[in-house]
Design a protein around this motif. Structure first.
Motif, short mmCIF file in Angstrom:
data_model
loop_
_atom_site.label_atom_id
_atom_site.label_comp_id
_atom_site.label_asym_id
_atom_site.label_seq_id
_atom_site.Cartn_x
_atom_site.Cartn_y
_atom_site.Cartn_z
N GLU A 60 0.83 -1.21 0.00
CA GLU A 60 0.00 0.00 0.00
C GLU A 60 0.86 1.26 0.00
O GLU A 60 0.60 2.21 -0.75
CB GLU A 60 -0.93 -0.02 1.21
N LEU A 61 1.89 1.27 0.84
CA LEU A 61 2.75 2.45 0.92
C LEU A 61 3.56 2.64 -0.36
O LEU A 61 3.76 3.76 -0.83
CB LEU A 61 3.67 2.36 2.13
N ARG A 88 3.86 -13.73 -6.48
CA ARG A 88 2.49 -14.20 -6.67
C ARG A 88 1.54 -13.06 -7.04
O ARG A 88 0.33 -13.25 -7.13
CB ARG A 88 1.99 -14.90 -5.41
N GLY A 89 2.07 -11.85 -7.22
CA GLY A 89 1.24 -10.71 -7.56
C GLY A 89 0.69 -9.96 -6.36
O GLY A 89 -0.10 -9.03 -6.51
N THR A 90 1.13 -10.34 -5.16
CA THR A 90 0.59 -9.75 -3.93
C THR A 90 0.85 -8.25 -3.85
O THR A 90 -0.05 -7.47 -3.53
CB THR A 90 1.20 -10.45 -2.71
N MET A 91 2.09 -7.84 -4.14
CA MET A 91 2.43 -6.42 -4.00
C MET A 91 1.67 -5.57 -5.01
O MET A 91 1.14 -4.50 -4.68
CB MET A 91 3.93 -6.19 -4.14
N MET A 92 1.58 -6.03 -6.26
CA MET A 92 0.86 -5.24 -7.25
C MET A 92 -0.62 -5.15 -6.90
O MET A 92 -1.25 -4.10 -7.11
CB MET A 92 1.04 -5.84 -8.65
N ALA A 93 -1.19 -6.20 -6.32
CA ALA A 93 -2.59 -6.14 -5.90
C ALA A 93 -2.78 -5.08 -4.82
O ALA A 93 -3.75 -4.30 -4.84
CB ALA A 93 -3.06 -7.50 -5.39
N ASP A 94 -1.85 -5.01 -3.87
CA ASP A 94 -1.93 -4.00 -2.82
C ASP A 94 -1.72 -2.59 -3.40
O ASP A 94 -2.37 -1.62 -2.96
CB ASP A 94 -0.89 -4.28 -1.74
N ILE A 95 -0.81 -2.47 -4.35
CA ILE A 95 -0.56 -1.18 -5.00
C ILE A 95 -1.83 -0.68 -5.68
O ILE A 95 -2.23 0.49 -5.53
CB ILE A 95 0.60 -1.30 -6.01
N LEU A 96 -2.47 -1.55 -6.43
CA LEU A 96 -3.66 -1.13 -7.18
C LEU A 96 -4.83 -0.83 -6.25
O LEU A 96 -5.61 0.09 -6.51
CB LEU A 96 -4.01 -2.21 -8.20
#
Length: 361
Positions: A60-61, A88-96
Motif C-alpha cells: 500500500e505504501l 504471486r502478484g501480492t504487491m501489485m494487488a496492494d498497490i492497485l
C-alpha cells in the motif's frame, strides 16, 4: 546430493569449473531442476516470506509512492506501471487497491509485469484477475512511454561473480570438484576486471571478496537509459549495502540457512545487493539516483505509523497485535527485522529533483 548435483558434477568434469554466477544460474533457473522453476518459494509453505507477504501495508505504501511519483511527473496518460519479479502478484494487488481513489491513476496506468515463469504468471493472473494486466519476459520489452517501476527482492536473486584479493593478485572464486568428486569451491588465478574494480581490490586486505552482479548492473543501466529517454522513476528495494567487500552468497533451505553447495536446485541462493554499484550504472546511463535509504526510514516517511494506527483502530485485539508485529518487522532494526538490513534506491529522470520518501537530490 540432488539431481542437479549430478548434472553439475558431470558438466564440471567435462568442461571445467563454473563461475559462481554460472552455478547460481543453474541452481535457480535450470529448466528441469531449478529452484524457481520447480517449487513455490513464497510464503509460509516456501523458504522465505517477502515484505508484501508480511503485511498489506508494504504494498500500500509503495502504491502511494507510485501515485505521488506519477503526480510529480505531471500525471502522464498513458504511462507504464511495472513490477520486476512480482512473485504471486501480492504487491501489485496492494498497490492497485491503495491507488484506486487517486483520480486518473488507474485510467492512465498500463500495468505490466516482468516475469518469465509461466507457473508464476498463472499465479499472478489469479491474484490480479480484477485488473487488466500484461506480461513481458524482459525489461527491454516493456512498452514505450513514461515509466513507474517497482521491484522488491529482485536483484538479490541475480547471479553474482566473486573475486578474491590473494597474495599473487586477483583470483575468481569457482565451483569445481574435490578429490571425492563432490562440489567444492576453489580459486582461478589471473582474473581481470574493469579498472575501477581492480583498483578497489588492489588496496583491499588479503582475502577480501568483491562481488559483482553483471545482470544487476545491466538492469540498472537499462532502467537508467529508459528513464532518461522517456521519463519516470524506479524504486528498487532489497537487502544489501552501499558498496564494500565480503562474501554474502547464502542459501536458504527449508526456512534455514544452508551450505551453498549442499542442495543445488532445492535451496534458494541470494547475495546482498551492492546499491552503490547499481546507482553508478544507472547514472552512467543518464538517470539520477536517490539513496540507498534504509527500508524502515522509507516506510516511515511514506506514512507507515499512521497506516498501522488506522488498521489497528478498526481491528480486533488479536489483529492489532499482528499489525504491530508486522510494522516492527518491516521497519525495525533488531535482529530478524527488515528496517535497516533492507535498502531502497530510487532511479529517476535527471530533471526530477525530488522523489517521495527521499531527501532532495
Amino acid at each position: 546430493m540432488t539431481a542437479l548435483s549430478d548434472i553439475l558434477a558431470r558438466q564440471i568434469a567435462l568442461t571445467g569449473p563454473l563461475t559462481v554466477a554460472d552455478y547460481m544460474e543453474q541452481c535457480l533457473f535450470h529448466p528441469a531442476h531449478g529452484y524457481y522453476t520447480t517449487r513455490e518459494p513464497f510464503g509460509a509453505t516456501g523458504d522465505f516470506v517477502t515484505a508484501p507477504e508480511i503485511s498489506q501495508m508494504f504494498g500500500e505504501l509503495l502504491g502511494l509512492w507510485a501515485a505521488e511519483t506519477w503526480l510529480r511527473l505531471g500525471s502522464p496518460a498513458p504511462f507504464v506501471l511495472a513490477e520486476l519479479g512480482p512473485g504471486r502478484g501480492t504487491m501489485m494487488a496492494d498497490i492497485l487497491r491503495a491507488t484506486a481513489r487517486v483520480a486518473g491513476f488507474h485510467e492512465a496506468a498500463r500495468v505490466v509485469l516482468v516475469e518469465a515463469s509461466p507457473r508464476l504468471r498463472a499465479k499472478q493472473a489469479e491474484t490480479l484477475r480484477a485488473y487488466p494486466v500484461e506480461w513481458v519476459e524482459r525489461i527491454e520489452a516493456l512498452p514505450p512511454g513514461p515509466l513507474v517501476l517497482l521491484a522488491n527482492e529482485f536483484i538479490d536473486a541475480l547471479p553474482i561473480r566473486q573475486f578474491v584479493r590473494t597474495p599473487d593478485g586477483i583470483a575468481e572464486r569457482m565451483v569445481g570438484l574435490d578429490a571425492a568428486g563432490n562440489l567444492a569451491f576453489g580459486l582461478r588465478p589471473g582474473a581481470r576486471l574493469d579498472s575501477r574494480a581492480e583498483a578497489r581490490l588492489a588496496v583491499a586486505p588479503p582475502g577480501a571478496v568483491l562481488e559483482i552482479c553483471p545482470l544487476g548492473l545491466s538492469v540498472a543501466a537499462t532502467l537508467g537509459a529508459r528513464l532518461a529517454l522517456s521519463g519516470g522513476a524506479a524504486l528498487l528495494v532489497d537487502y544489501g549495502h552501499a558498496g564494500g567487500f565480503g562474501d554474502t552468497l547464502q542459501a536458504l533451505y527449508r526456512h534455514a540457512f544452508d551450505d551453498v553447495l549442499a542442495h543445488p536446485g532445492q535451496a534458494d541462493l541470494t547475495a546482498h545487493v551492492d546499491f552503490a554499484a547499481l546507482a553508478r550504472a544507472a547514472m552512467g546511463a543518464g538517470a539520477r539516483a536517490f539513496g540507498p535509504l534504509p527500508q524502515g526510514a522509507l516506510l516511515q516517511r511514506l506514512g507507515l505509523d499512521d497506516r498501522a494506527f488506522r488498521l489497528k483502530r478498526a481491528a480486533s485485539e488479536a489483529d492489532r497485535e499482528m499489525v504491530e508485529a508486522a510494522r516492527l518487522r518491516l521497519a525495525g532494526s533488531d535482529e530478524g527485522q527488515m528496517g535497516t538490513l533492507f535498502k531502497a534506491l530510487a532511479l529517476v529522470h535527471p530533471a526530477l529533483k525530488e522523489i517521495a520518501g527521499f531527501a532532495p537530490g
